[in-house]
Every structure is written in structure tokens, then in C-alpha cells.
Design a protein around this motif. Structure first.
Motif, PDB file in Angstrom:
ATOM      1  N   LEU A  58      32.881  37.877  44.585  1.00 13.67           N
ATOM      2  CA  LEU A  58      31.987  38.771  43.859  1.00 13.67           C
ATOM      3  C   LEU A  58      31.169  39.630  44.820  1.00 13.67           C
ATOM      4  O   LEU A  58      30.909  40.811  44.551  1.00 13.67           O
ATOM      5  CB  LEU A  58      31.069  37.961  42.945  1.00 13.67           C
ATOM      6  N   ASN A  59      30.760  39.054  45.949  1.00 16.27           N
ATOM      7  CA  ASN A  59      30.016  39.834  46.933  1.00 16.27           C
ATOM      8  C   ASN A  59      30.868  40.962  47.514  1.00 16.27           C
ATOM      9  O   ASN A  59      30.374  42.075  47.739  1.00 16.27           O
ATOM     10  CB  ASN A  59      29.523  38.930  48.065  1.00 16.27           C
ATOM     11  N   LEU A  60      32.146  40.679  47.750  1.00 17.75           N
ATOM     12  CA  LEU A  60      33.039  41.712  48.270  1.00 17.75           C
ATOM     13  C   LEU A  60      33.210  42.834  47.253  1.00 17.75           C
ATOM     14  O   LEU A  60      33.194  44.023  47.602  1.00 17.75           O
ATOM     15  CB  LEU A  60      34.398  41.101  48.627  1.00 17.75           C
ATOM     16  N   MET A  61      33.351  42.468  45.973  1.00 19.61           N
ATOM     17  CA  MET A  61      33.475  43.481  44.929  1.00 19.61           C
ATOM     18  C   MET A  61      32.185  44.293  44.820  1.00 19.61           C
ATOM     19  O   MET A  61      32.213  45.518  44.643  1.00 19.61           O
ATOM     20  CB  MET A  61      33.784  42.803  43.591  1.00 19.61           C
ATOM     21  N   ALA A  62      31.044  43.616  44.953  1.00 21.24           N
ATOM     22  CA  ALA A  62      29.758  44.316  44.895  1.00 21.24           C
ATOM     23  C   ALA A  62      29.629  45.304  46.055  1.00 21.24           C
ATOM     24  O   ALA A  62      29.130  46.422  45.883  1.00 21.24           O
ATOM     25  CB  ALA A  62      28.608  43.311  44.916  1.00 21.24           C
ATOM     26  N   ASP A  63      30.090  44.894  47.238  1.00 20.57           N
ATOM     27  CA  ASP A  63      30.051  45.805  48.391  1.00 20.57           C
ATOM     28  C   ASP A  63      30.893  47.053  48.127  1.00 20.57           C
ATOM     29  O   ASP A  63      30.507  48.165  48.510  1.00 20.57           O
ATOM     30  CB  ASP A  63      30.577  45.093  49.639  1.00 20.57           C
ATOM     31  N   GLY A 103      39.103  45.901  33.293  1.00 21.19           N
ATOM     32  CA  GLY A 103      38.200  44.980  33.966  1.00 21.19           C
ATOM     33  C   GLY A 103      37.497  45.636  35.132  1.00 21.19           C
ATOM     34  O   GLY A 103      36.830  46.665  35.002  1.00 21.19           O
ATOM     35  N   ALA A 104      37.644  45.048  36.324  1.00 19.42           N
ATOM     36  CA  ALA A 104      37.020  45.615  37.518  1.00 19.42           C
ATOM     37  C   ALA A 104      37.599  46.976  37.855  1.00 19.42           C
ATOM     38  O   ALA A 104      36.945  47.782  38.532  1.00 19.42           O
ATOM     39  CB  ALA A 104      37.184  44.666  38.700  1.00 19.42           C
ATOM     40  N   GLY A 164      32.409  36.996  31.665  1.00 18.07           N
ATOM     41  CA  GLY A 164      31.487  38.096  31.442  1.00 18.07           C
ATOM     42  C   GLY A 164      31.825  39.236  32.374  1.00 18.07           C
ATOM     43  O   GLY A 164      32.594  39.077  33.329  1.00 18.07           O
ATOM     44  N   PRO A 165      31.246  40.408  32.143  1.00 24.67           N
ATOM     45  CA  PRO A 165      31.532  41.558  33.008  1.00 24.67           C
ATOM     46  C   PRO A 165      30.976  41.341  34.415  1.00 24.67           C
ATOM     47  O   PRO A 165      29.943  40.691  34.598  1.00 24.67           O
ATOM     48  CB  PRO A 165      30.824  42.716  32.303  1.00 24.67           C
ATOM     49  N   ASP A 166      31.690  41.868  35.396  1.00 25.31           N
ATOM     50  CA  ASP A 166      31.187  41.867  36.759  1.00 25.31           C
ATOM     51  C   ASP A 166      31.520  43.205  37.401  1.00 25.31           C
ATOM     52  O   ASP A 166      31.872  44.156  36.710  1.00 25.31           O
ATOM     53  CB  ASP A 166      31.708  40.671  37.569  1.00 25.31           C
ATOM     54  N   ALA A 167      31.402  43.284  38.708  1.00 28.45           N
ATOM     55  CA  ALA A 167      31.637  44.538  39.440  1.00 28.45           C
ATOM     56  C   ALA A 167      30.743  45.659  38.921  1.00 28.45           C
ATOM     57  O   ALA A 167      31.117  46.830  38.953  1.00 28.45           O
ATOM     58  CB  ALA A 167      33.106  44.938  39.361  1.00 28.45           C
TER      59      ALA A 167
END
Length: 260
Positions: free
Chosen positions: A84-89, A111-112, A141-144
Motif C-alpha cells: 500500500l505504501n508503494l501504491m501511495a508513493d 480498482g487501483a 475497501g478502496p485504496d490508492a
């Protein structure tokens, strides 16, 4: 000139950098390797003064199928946080980039994949493209950033409907709801996005960067917006680009901006 960086194909069209997700067998799923390759491409753009705008698209008739389910669930909570941190970056690298980014969506943005499209400043959607917040279909749940990106475009109520139902939205409906900004015929989204990016590349780069910074934290209060506008505008008023733009206006000619 074009070159392949394995999972991301990079092409320069004048001052526009086109990034093409290149894993068509898996509909450009955002595997760990794909995320790293795309993040590296955006890192290169961030330090390249010759790039004035970016187009993000996918190969093989798909934008991106989103997260790679074949590698889920992660082996541990630490692994989950790392992914998740990599996707956030990656999302931050798109949103924080100094130059405008235009998504060209053909086929699915799921999705992402929908998240990275909506992290772009403008979204061009082909008529038969599909946007789907598919997280709910697999119990997630949604992310990114989608829980923040989507309401900014469509409002809280519509975002709740899209996220909770997880229904596919075609290109025309995406434009009418605000998910996408421009509609293109099938097969023409990349050209339309590149044309738009080319127009953006000719605008004053410092002003475009300021616009991105101002819009990124929305929604904010009126007083916060006024303060942020002042912080951005004061140095722009002292820039060479402003003097050039003012001169060009009075001389009735196109401005030639230098980014200074």
C-alpha cells in the motif's frame, strides 16, 4: 524516439512524455514490478526540464485492470503495508508532479487502475472504456487514494454509490458524471490525450505548477484558498514568464515561456 523499460514503454512526442503500461497479457495489472517501473518513469520526469506534459495510457486495449489478485493476500501485515505504501508513493508522484498529466483510457480502468487515472489532471476516455471501483467485489475497501480522488470529481453521494455498488461505468457516462473530462472515439483516446498534453505543454510551466499545487488540497475553506493563492501568485508576478505573457498579450502574439 521510443524506448522500452520492460513494463513501461516511454515515448517522447515533442515536449510530451507518453508512458504506456505494457503488460497486455494481464491487462496491465499493477503488480509490484509495474508499480516500481511506473514510479521510476515519473521520478525521471520530475528531474527532466525538457518534459512539459505527460500522457499515461495502457497497451493492448486496456488501461489497467488494477491490483494483481494473483499475488493476494499478502504474506503478512507488514507486506500489506509495504504494498500500500508503494501504491501511495505512485499516486503522490502523479499528483505532485510539476507538469500536467493526462490519462488516456481505452478499455478497463479498474480498482487501483481507476485510481491512477483519477490522480491525473485530465482524463480522456474512449467511448467503450469502463471505469469500475471493483474493490467491493472482492471484499475490500478502496485504496490508492480512490476514496479521496473520486468524491472530488463526482461528489460524496455519487462516490458512495460508485464505491458501494462497484458497477461498470462506460466512457460516455464517465464524462457525464465527471469521472472523465473528455470523450474520444474508440482507439483515439491516446491521440486526443497527446493533443491535449501538447497544448498544455505550451502554457507557462510555473503557472501550471502553481495551479496543480492550488487544486491538490481541495476542498479547503475560502480563507485557506485565498492564502494559498497569494502564496502562489506573489512569486509568479515576479517571474520572467509573467513579463513575457504580459508583453505577448499587448503585442497580440503567442507567448514564449521559459519557466523562469
Amino acid at each position: 524516439m521510443s524506448s522500452s523499460r520492460n513494463l513501461v514503454v516511454v515515448e517522447n512526442v515533442g515536449a510530451v512524455r507518453v508512458l504506456e503500461l505494457n503488460d497486455p497479457e494481464r491487462r496491465n495489472a499493477l503488480s509490484g514490478d509495474m508499480r516500481l517501473a511506473l514510479l521510476a518513469a515519473f521520478d525521471d520526469i520530475a528531474v527532466d526540464p525538457t518534459c512539459m506534459a505527460v500522457v499515461l495510457t495502457g497497451s493492448g486495449g486496456a488501461f489497467s485492470a488494477g491490483g494483481d489478485l494473483s499475488n493476494m493476500p499478502p504474506s503478512s501485515l507488514t507486506d500489506s503495508r509495504g504494498r500500500l505504501n508503494l501504491m501511495a508513493d505512485l499516486i503522490r508522484s502523479i499528483a505532485d508532479l510539476r507538469v500536467p498529466v493526462v490519462a488516456a483510457v481505452e478499455g478497463p480502468a479498474a480498482g487501483a487502475g481507476m485510481s491512477i487515472a483519477l490522480a491525473c489532471d485530465q482524463v480522456v476516455a474512449a467511448r467503450s472504456s469502463t471505469f469500475v471501483a471493483s474493490f467491493v467485489h472482492v471484499g475490500l475497501g478502496p485504496d490508492a487514494g480512490l476514496s479521496w480522488l473520486l468524491p472530488r470529481r463526482v461528489g460524496v453521494g455519487k462516490a458512495a454509490e460508485i464505491l458501494m455498488l462497484g458497477e461498470r461505468i462506460d466512457g460516455e457516462s464517465a464524462v457525464s458524471t465527471g469521472i472523465a473530462d473528455r470523450l474520444a472515439d474508440d482507439g483515439a483516446a491516446r491521440k486526443a490525450a497527446t493533443d491535449l498534453a501538447g497544448r498544455l505543454a505550451g502554457k507557462a510551466p510555473l503557472a501550471l505548477a502553481a495551479i496543480k499545487r492550488l487544486l491538490l488540497p481541495l476542498p479547503v475553506s475560502l480563507n485557506e484558498a485565498l492564502a494559498a493563492e497569494q502564496a502562489a501568485q506573489v512569486p509568479l508576478l515576479a517571474s520572467a514568464d509573467f513579463l513575457e505573457g504580459k508583453a505577448a498579450f499587448y503585442e497580440r502574439r503567442p507567448a514564449t515561456f521559459s519557466g523562469r
